[in-house]
Structures are given as C-alpha cells and as structure tokens.
Design a protein around this motif. Structure first.
Motif, short mmCIF file in Angstrom:
data_model
loop_
_atom_site.label_atom_id
_atom_site.label_comp_id
_atom_site.label_asym_id
_atom_site.label_seq_id
_atom_site.Cartn_x
_atom_site.Cartn_y
_atom_site.Cartn_z
N GLY A 1 52.48 40.12 75.63
CA GLY A 1 51.65 41.31 75.45
C GLY A 1 51.10 41.42 74.03
N GLY A 2 51.48 40.51 73.16
CA GLY A 2 50.88 40.44 71.82
C GLY A 2 49.79 39.39 71.77
N VAL A 3 49.73 38.55 72.80
CA VAL A 3 48.70 37.50 72.85
C VAL A 3 47.42 38.09 73.45
N VAL A 4 47.58 38.92 74.48
CA VAL A 4 46.44 39.69 75.02
C VAL A 4 46.81 41.17 74.89
N SER A 5 45.81 42.03 74.76
CA SER A 5 46.11 43.45 74.59
C SER A 5 46.27 44.11 75.96
N ILE A 6 47.37 44.83 76.12
CA ILE A 6 47.62 45.51 77.39
C ILE A 6 47.06 46.94 77.30
N PRO A 7 46.13 47.29 78.20
CA PRO A 7 45.54 48.63 78.11
C PRO A 7 46.60 49.72 78.37
N PHE A 8 46.52 50.78 77.61
CA PHE A 8 47.46 51.91 77.66
C PHE A 8 48.86 51.52 77.19
N GLN A 9 48.97 50.34 76.58
CA GLN A 9 50.18 49.96 75.85
C GLN A 9 49.71 49.16 74.61
N ALA A 10 48.52 49.57 74.12
CA ALA A 10 47.85 48.75 73.10
C ALA A 10 48.58 48.76 71.77
N PHE A 11 49.27 49.86 71.43
CA PHE A 11 49.99 49.86 70.15
C PHE A 11 51.17 48.88 70.20
N TYR A 12 51.79 48.78 71.38
CA TYR A 12 52.86 47.78 71.53
C TYR A 12 52.27 46.38 71.32
N SER A 13 51.13 46.11 72.00
CA SER A 13 50.48 44.80 71.85
C SER A 13 50.15 44.55 70.38
N ALA A 14 49.62 45.58 69.72
CA ALA A 14 49.24 45.42 68.30
C ALA A 14 50.47 45.08 67.46
N SER A 15 51.61 45.74 67.74
CA SER A 15 52.82 45.48 66.94
C SER A 15 53.29 44.03 67.13
N LYS A 16 53.14 43.51 68.35
CA LYS A 16 53.61 42.14 68.62
C LYS A 16 52.60 41.10 68.12
N SER A 17 51.29 41.43 68.13
CA SER A 17 50.29 40.51 67.51
C SER A 17 50.57 40.42 66.02
N ALA A 18 50.82 41.59 65.41
CA ALA A 18 51.09 41.61 63.97
C ALA A 18 52.34 40.79 63.67
N LEU A 19 53.34 40.88 64.54
CA LEU A 19 54.58 40.13 64.33
C LEU A 19 54.33 38.62 64.42
N ALA A 20 53.44 38.22 65.35
CA ALA A 20 53.12 36.78 65.48
C ALA A 20 52.51 36.29 64.17
N SER A 21 51.62 37.08 63.61
CA SER A 21 50.96 36.69 62.36
C SER A 21 51.97 36.62 61.21
N LEU A 22 52.86 37.61 61.17
CA LEU A 22 53.91 37.63 60.13
C LEU A 22 54.79 36.38 60.25
N SER A 23 55.16 36.04 61.48
CA SER A 23 56.04 34.88 61.71
C SER A 23 55.39 33.60 61.20
N ASN A 24 54.09 33.44 61.48
CA ASN A 24 53.39 32.22 61.06
C ASN A 24 53.35 32.12 59.54
N GLY A 25 53.08 33.25 58.88
CA GLY A 25 53.03 33.25 57.42
C GLY A 25 54.40 32.97 56.83
N LEU A 26 55.42 33.62 57.43
CA LEU A 26 56.79 33.46 56.94
C LEU A 26 57.24 32.00 57.04
N SER A 27 56.87 31.37 58.13
CA SER A 27 57.27 29.97 58.34
C SER A 27 56.75 29.09 57.20
#
Ligand SMILES: NC(=O)c1ccc[n+]([C@@H]2O[C@H](COP(=O)([O-])OP(=O)(O)OC[C@H]3O[C@@H](n4cnc5c(N)ncnc54)[C@H](OP(=O)(O)O)[C@@H]3O)[C@@H](O)[C@H]2O)c1
Length: 281
Positions: A144-170
């Motif tokens: 749900g962070g790879v595609v945005s889920i309608p009416f759960q978009a803030f959850y999707s946004a938090s998991k997209s942001a986490l994916a980006s953080l993970s890549n940078g951290l690595s």
C-alpha cells in the motif's frame, strides 16, 4: 503434532517493535523457535524479568512515538544482551477516511508512529550498531506504499515515505557494516483491521460517504481474507539468516504481488482506473 523447528546455526539478538500482535508476534515466535534471542516490544509490556525460560520471547515496553521510551528499550537490550544484531521496525497502524476529512493532527499522529517511529528507533540504536560494526535493520513497509490506496492515502503516504527512508539509510550505513532491508507485505490477516483508526470527521452521509465506505469494506475484506502471518514469519527468518539479504522483499498473496510487479509498466491513468475499480469507487 507440529514438526520440531531446526535451530539456526548462529543465534542472533533481535529486537522487533510491535510484537504483541499480528505480523510482529508471528515473527517473534518463529525466531524464538529457531533459537534466536528475541526482544519484542509493546506499549503495554513491563520491564519484568519473570521468564523462567531464558530462551522465551522477552517482551519489553516501547512506545515508538516517545523518545524516552525508545531510548530506554534500546539501552535495556544492549545492557542485557551486549549487542543487537537485527532490528525489525514493525510497529504501525492504518487510518481510514477521505484526505479532506483528515485533520493535520490525525495525519501527524499516523506519521509519528509509522514513519518517525522508525526514525526514532534507528536514531537510538545506530550509535550502538556503528560501534559494534555490524547490524541489520529491517523495515516493514507495505504494498500500500507502492500504490496509493484511496481513503487510506495517509497510510500509503507513510509507507512510501518509509520506503524512501530505507533506501537512503541503506546507502548511508554501507561503510559501517550495517545493512538495511525493507519488506513490503500485501494483505495479512492480523489485528490491523480492528486497530485501524477512522478519522473523526468520517461522514457516511457526506460527499465522500458511500465511496469511502465501499473502499474501506474492500480493504477490510482483503485483510480478513489475507495471508497467514506465519508465512511472513518464515520469510523473515530466511532474510535474517541469509548471508546477503536483498534491499527489498514484496511478500503476500500472489495476485497482489503480480499486480504490483506490473505497476512500472502500466500507464498512470490505466493504473488509476484499475485501482478505482478494485476499491469500487
Ligand atoms: N496486516 C496487513 O495486511 C499489513 C500489510 C502491510 C503492512 N502491514 C504492516 O505490518 C506492521 C504490523 O501490523 P499488523 O498487521 O501486525 O497489525 P497489528 O496486529 O495491529 O499489530 C500492530 C503492532 O504495532 C504495535 N504498535 C502500534 N502502535 C505502536 C506505537 N505507537 N508504539 C509501539 N508499538 C505500536 C502494536 O503494539 P501495542 O498496541 O501492544 O503497543 C502491535 O503489536 C504494520 O507496520 C503494518 O503497517 C500490515
């Protein structure tokens, strides 16, 4: 009778946030069975050394929204075990409601757990991991962070942001011998559905009413029919025991993984239509 689990050749010290329920609990139990030393966290746990079995799962208190609580839990593991080989940042929850009906405070609270909670745990643990010269951080994202889920978009946004953080951290942690992996699960049958927060201004009779209700009903049904958490636990065990873990694993029901694998090849408007049809909006 259940087949006895073969012990791992090398026992590791592992911290899993959000191990009181669902995926975290299943992972913690599977890792204990493999002979690892596992610390699981919950906001409701207490620092009690009352386990008569030294190999049992050790539950300790941690609220990932609270710096002091996070620092205390990390220091406790270092004091007790001397090292932390693996941290699984798993604590998280979902939020349902239209973006327009979500207050800034509700959105911030979600990010505080799903995104800044991971940041807090990393900030508390990294000085120890860098000093010991090894470690593995595993962040539980979501398909749900790879595609945005309608009416759960803030959850999707938090998991997209986490994916980006993970890549940078690595990339930042490579010189210190610390690896980073993210796991992006599809739907699993856990406490996630019951623990989902609904925004206060959700309004079934309002302009988003019916579409929002239909989308949430689809999410809930997908989660209830979701995969078994033990399946993810078995994958996590393999990742933790692997010599060369990958940067990203997408796990869960085959059809969901297939759809996600097609995302880069689908024109944006086709993908949007497909998602709107899947969520009946
Ligand atoms: N289930 C799915 O379909 C699915 C799919 C993709 C990704 N995920 C992700 O998988 C992770 C685990 O979810 P789950 O499905 O296992 O849900 P769950 O059964 O509701 O478990 C959530 C866990 O997170 C902990 N938690 C929540 N807020 C916390 C906080 N502020 N501080 C510390 N711990 C907190 C809870 O512990 P306490 O309440 O005891 O503190 C609980 O152990 C989440 O990050 C979720 O986004 C789930």
């Amino acid at each position: 009778m259940r087949k006895p689990v073969k012990k791992a050749s090398e026992s590791k010290v592992i911290l899993i946030t959000g191990a009181s329920s669902g995926l975290g609990k299943a992972c913690a139990e599977a890792l204990v069975e493999r002979g690892h030393t596992v610390y699981g966290t919950s906001r409701r746990a207490k620092f009690l050394d009352n386990s008569s079995d030294p190999n049992a799962l050790k539950m300790i208190p941690m609220d990932v929204n609270d710096d002091i609580s996070v620092n205390r839990a990390i220091a406790h593991v270092i004091d007790a075990a001397g090292v932390i080989d693996v941290i699984v940042n798993n604590a998280g929850y979902g939020i349902a409601g239209a973006i327009e009906n979500t207050t800034i405070d509700e959105a911030k609270a979600l990010f505080d757990t799903n995104f800044f909670g991971v940041h807090r745990v990393c900030r508390a643990a990294l000085p120890y991991l860098r000093e010991q010269g090894f470690g593995h951080i595993i962040n539980i994202g979501s398909l749900g962070g790879v595609v945005s889920i309608p009416f759960q978009a803030f959850y999707s946004a938090s998991k997209s942001a986490l994916a980006s953080l993970s890549n940078g951290l690595s990339m930042e942690l490579k010189p210190f011998g610390i690896s980073v992996t993210r796991i992006e699960p599809g739907d699993y049958h856990t406490g996630f559905t019951a623990n989902r927060i609904f925004v206060a201004a959700i309004d079934p009779a309002g302009v988003y009413g019916e579409r929002c209700s239909r989308a949430i009903a689809v999410m809930e049904q997908d989660e209830q029919n979701g995969a078994d958490p033990e399946g993810l636990a078995n994958i996590l065990v393999k990742i933790i025991e692997s010599k060369h873990p990958a940067l990203n694993y997408r796990v869960g029901i085959f059809m969901q993984r297939l759809l996600i694998s097609l995302v880069p090849f689908l024109p944006d408007r086709i993908l949007e239509k497909l998602l709107m049809s899947l969520y009946k909006i």
